[in-house]
Design an enzyme around this catalytic site. Structure first.
Site, short mmCIF file in Angstrom:
data_model
loop_
_atom_site.label_atom_id
_atom_site.label_comp_id
_atom_site.label_asym_id
_atom_site.label_seq_id
_atom_site.Cartn_x
_atom_site.Cartn_y
_atom_site.Cartn_z
N LYS A 9 0.84 -1.20 0.00
CA LYS A 9 0.00 0.00 0.00
C LYS A 9 0.88 1.26 0.00
CE LYS A 9 -3.92 -2.12 2.46
NZ LYS A 9 -4.80 -1.95 3.64
N TYR A 49 -12.20 -2.17 -2.95
CA TYR A 49 -12.76 -2.22 -1.59
C TYR A 49 -14.30 -2.15 -1.59
CZ TYR A 49 -8.26 -2.06 0.85
OH TYR A 49 -7.02 -2.37 1.37
N ASN A 112 -1.61 0.03 7.00
CA ASN A 112 -1.05 -1.25 7.45
C ASN A 112 -0.23 -1.98 6.38
OD1 ASN A 112 -3.19 -1.99 5.90
ND2 ASN A 112 -4.42 -2.81 7.57
N HIS A 115 -1.86 -5.34 1.42
CA HIS A 115 -3.15 -6.01 1.20
C HIS A 115 -2.88 -7.40 0.64
CE1 HIS A 115 -7.12 -7.01 -0.30
NE2 HIS A 115 -6.50 -7.43 -1.38
N GLU A 126 -9.70 -9.73 -7.80
CA GLU A 126 -8.72 -8.65 -7.65
C GLU A 126 -7.65 -8.71 -8.75
OE1 GLU A 126 -7.57 -9.07 -3.53
OE2 GLU A 126 -9.58 -8.49 -2.86
P1 IDP Z 1 -7.67 -6.76 5.55
O1 IDP Z 1 -6.86 -5.71 4.83
O2 IDP Z 1 -6.93 -7.32 6.73
O3 IDP Z 1 -8.25 -7.80 4.64
P2 IDP Z 1 -10.36 -5.60 5.75
O4 IDP Z 1 -11.29 -5.83 6.90
O5 IDP Z 1 -10.70 -6.20 4.43
O6 IDP Z 1 -8.90 -6.01 6.24
O7 IDP Z 1 -10.24 -4.01 5.59
C1 IDP Z 1 -9.60 -3.47 4.47
C2 IDP Z 1 -8.72 -2.33 4.89
O8 IDP Z 1 -9.56 -1.27 5.39
C3 IDP Z 1 -7.77 -2.63 6.03
O9 IDP Z 1 -6.55 -3.20 5.61
C4 IDP Z 1 -7.55 -1.26 6.64
O10 IDP Z 1 -6.56 -0.54 5.92
C5 IDP Z 1 -8.89 -0.59 6.45
N1 IDP Z 1 -9.73 -0.69 7.64
C6 IDP Z 1 -10.40 -1.77 8.10
N2 IDP Z 1 -11.07 -1.49 9.22
C7 IDP Z 1 -10.84 -0.18 9.48
C8 IDP Z 1 -11.28 0.71 10.52
O11 IDP Z 1 -12.04 0.35 11.42
N3 IDP Z 1 -10.82 1.99 10.42
C9 IDP Z 1 -10.00 2.43 9.43
N4 IDP Z 1 -9.57 1.62 8.44
C10 IDP Z 1 -9.98 0.34 8.47
#
Ligand code: IDP
Length: 138
Positions: A9, A49, A112, A115, A126
Protein backbone atom coordinates in the site's frame (compact mmCIF):
# COMPACT_ATOMS: atom_id res chain seq x y z
CA UNK A 1 -1.10 -23.79 -8.64
CA UNK A 2 -2.94 -21.23 -6.50
CA UNK A 3 -2.57 -17.50 -7.22
CA UNK A 4 -3.15 -14.44 -5.08
CA UNK A 5 -3.11 -10.67 -5.31
CA UNK A 6 -0.74 -8.89 -2.95
CA UNK A 7 -0.24 -5.13 -2.82
CA UNK A 8 2.24 -2.92 -1.02
CA UNK A 9 0.00 0.00 0.00
CA UNK A 10 1.07 3.69 -0.35
CA UNK A 11 2.46 3.84 3.22
CA UNK A 12 4.63 0.77 2.56
CA UNK A 13 6.01 2.31 -0.66
CA UNK A 14 6.67 5.68 1.04
CA UNK A 15 8.41 4.00 3.97
CA UNK A 16 10.75 2.03 1.68
CA UNK A 17 9.32 -1.39 2.57
CA UNK A 18 8.87 -2.82 -0.96
CA UNK A 19 12.04 -4.91 -0.81
CA UNK A 20 11.38 -6.20 2.71
CA UNK A 21 7.82 -7.25 1.82
CA UNK A 22 8.76 -8.93 -1.48
CA UNK A 23 11.63 -10.67 0.29
CA UNK A 24 9.29 -12.32 2.82
CA UNK A 25 7.30 -14.03 0.05
CA UNK A 26 10.40 -14.92 -2.00
CA UNK A 27 12.13 -16.53 0.98
CA UNK A 28 8.91 -18.41 1.79
CA UNK A 29 9.29 -20.06 -1.63
CA UNK A 30 6.51 -18.36 -3.57
CA UNK A 31 6.81 -17.16 -7.17
CA UNK A 32 6.27 -13.57 -8.30
CA UNK A 33 4.41 -13.63 -11.64
CA UNK A 34 3.51 -9.98 -12.21
CA UNK A 35 4.41 -6.66 -10.64
CA UNK A 36 3.39 -3.11 -11.38
CA UNK A 37 4.10 0.19 -9.61
CA UNK A 38 1.12 2.49 -10.15
CA UNK A 39 -1.07 5.10 -8.48
CA UNK A 40 -4.57 3.60 -8.53
CA UNK A 41 -7.54 5.54 -9.92
CA UNK A 42 -10.49 6.28 -7.60
CA UNK A 43 -12.56 3.81 -9.68
CA UNK A 44 -10.11 0.93 -9.15
CA UNK A 45 -9.75 1.74 -5.44
CA UNK A 46 -13.53 1.84 -4.93
CA UNK A 47 -13.99 -1.39 -6.84
CA UNK A 48 -11.15 -3.09 -4.94
CA UNK A 49 -12.76 -2.22 -1.59
CA UNK A 50 -16.41 -2.53 -2.81
CA UNK A 51 -17.28 -4.82 0.13
CA UNK A 52 -16.60 -1.89 2.49
CA UNK A 53 -18.59 0.75 0.61
CA UNK A 54 -21.15 1.19 3.41
CA UNK A 55 -18.49 1.47 6.14
CA UNK A 56 -17.79 4.83 7.79
CA UNK A 57 -14.10 4.60 6.87
CA UNK A 58 -14.70 3.92 3.13
CA UNK A 59 -13.97 7.49 1.95
CA UNK A 60 -10.77 7.65 3.96
CA UNK A 61 -9.74 4.20 2.71
CA UNK A 62 -10.15 5.16 -0.98
CA UNK A 63 -8.37 8.49 -0.39
CA UNK A 64 -5.47 6.67 1.24
CA UNK A 65 -5.15 4.02 -1.49
CA UNK A 66 -5.09 6.67 -4.22
CA UNK A 67 -2.65 8.94 -2.34
CA UNK A 68 0.46 7.61 -4.07
CA UNK A 69 2.04 4.65 -5.82
CA UNK A 70 1.30 1.07 -4.76
CA UNK A 71 3.00 -2.15 -5.86
CA UNK A 72 0.37 -4.47 -7.35
CA UNK A 73 1.54 -8.09 -7.60
CA UNK A 74 0.43 -11.55 -8.64
CA UNK A 75 2.06 -14.34 -6.63
CA UNK A 76 1.76 -18.08 -7.01
CA UNK A 77 2.32 -21.07 -4.72
CA UNK A 78 0.77 -23.91 -2.75
CA UNK A 79 -2.11 -22.67 -0.55
CA UNK A 80 -0.79 -19.15 -1.06
CA UNK A 81 -4.10 -17.40 -0.31
CA UNK A 82 -4.41 -18.76 3.23
CA UNK A 83 -0.68 -18.79 4.01
CA UNK A 84 -0.08 -15.23 2.76
CA UNK A 85 -2.90 -14.03 5.04
CA UNK A 86 -1.11 -15.69 7.98
CA UNK A 87 2.16 -14.04 6.91
CA UNK A 88 0.43 -10.64 6.61
CA UNK A 89 -1.18 -10.80 10.06
CA UNK A 90 -4.40 -9.37 11.44
CA UNK A 91 -5.92 -6.03 10.41
CA UNK A 92 -6.03 -4.65 13.95
CA UNK A 93 -2.51 -3.87 15.22
CA UNK A 94 -3.56 -5.13 18.66
CA UNK A 95 -4.04 -8.60 17.16
CA UNK A 96 -1.21 -8.67 14.59
CA UNK A 97 1.37 -11.08 15.97
CA UNK A 98 5.10 -10.31 15.98
CA UNK A 99 6.68 -12.22 13.09
CA UNK A 100 3.87 -11.25 10.72
CA UNK A 101 4.35 -8.40 8.23
CA UNK A 102 1.83 -6.13 9.95
CA UNK A 103 2.96 -7.26 13.40
CA UNK A 104 6.54 -6.25 12.57
CA UNK A 105 6.03 -3.27 10.25
CA UNK A 106 2.68 -1.58 10.95
CA UNK A 107 1.17 0.16 13.96
CA UNK A 108 -2.18 1.53 12.78
CA UNK A 109 -5.40 0.04 11.43
CA UNK A 110 -5.75 2.39 8.46
CA UNK A 111 -2.11 2.37 7.28
CA UNK A 112 -1.05 -1.25 7.45
CA UNK A 113 1.46 -1.55 4.57
CA UNK A 114 0.01 -4.52 2.68
CA UNK A 115 -3.15 -6.01 1.20
CA UNK A 116 -3.65 -9.70 0.46
CA UNK A 117 -6.71 -11.43 -1.01
CA UNK A 118 -8.81 -13.21 1.63
CA UNK A 119 -10.12 -16.08 -0.55
CA UNK A 120 -9.46 -17.76 -3.90
CA UNK A 121 -12.55 -15.99 -5.30
CA UNK A 122 -11.33 -12.58 -4.08
CA UNK A 123 -7.90 -13.31 -5.58
CA UNK A 124 -9.44 -14.01 -9.01
CA UNK A 125 -11.58 -10.87 -8.83
CA UNK A 126 -8.72 -8.65 -7.65
CA UNK A 127 -6.19 -10.02 -10.18
CA UNK A 128 -8.56 -9.31 -13.05
CA UNK A 129 -9.30 -5.84 -11.66
CA UNK A 130 -5.65 -4.80 -11.21
CA UNK A 131 -4.19 -6.56 -14.25
CA UNK A 132 -7.07 -5.91 -16.63
CA UNK A 133 -5.18 -4.34 -19.52
CA UNK A 134 -3.07 -6.32 -21.94
CA UNK A 135 -0.11 -4.00 -21.33
CA UNK A 136 -0.05 -5.18 -17.71
CA UNK A 137 0.50 -8.81 -18.64
CA UNK A 138 3.99 -10.27 -18.46
P1 IDP B 1 -7.67 -6.76 5.55
O1 IDP B 1 -6.86 -5.71 4.83
O2 IDP B 1 -6.93 -7.32 6.73
O3 IDP B 1 -8.25 -7.80 4.64
P2 IDP B 1 -10.36 -5.60 5.75
O4 IDP B 1 -11.29 -5.83 6.90
O5 IDP B 1 -10.70 -6.20 4.43
O6 IDP B 1 -8.90 -6.01 6.24
O7 IDP B 1 -10.24 -4.01 5.59
C1 IDP B 1 -9.60 -3.47 4.47
C2 IDP B 1 -8.72 -2.33 4.89
O8 IDP B 1 -9.56 -1.27 5.39
C3 IDP B 1 -7.77 -2.63 6.03
O9 IDP B 1 -6.55 -3.20 5.61
C4 IDP B 1 -7.55 -1.26 6.64
O10 IDP B 1 -6.56 -0.54 5.92
C5 IDP B 1 -8.89 -0.59 6.45
N1 IDP B 1 -9.73 -0.69 7.64
C6 IDP B 1 -10.40 -1.77 8.10
N2 IDP B 1 -11.07 -1.49 9.22
C7 IDP B 1 -10.84 -0.18 9.48
C8 IDP B 1 -11.28 0.71 10.52
O11 IDP B 1 -12.04 0.35 11.42
N3 IDP B 1 -10.82 1.99 10.42
C9 IDP B 1 -10.00 2.43 9.43
N4 IDP B 1 -9.57 1.62 8.44
C10 IDP B 1 -9.98 0.34 8.47
Amino acid sequence: MEKTFLMVKPDGVKRGLIGEIISRFETKGYTLNRLELLTPSVEVAQSHYAEHKEKPFFGELVEFLTSGPVVAMEWEGENIVAVSRLMIGKTNPLDAQPGTIRGDLASTMSQNVIHGSDSVESAERELSLWFATEASHV
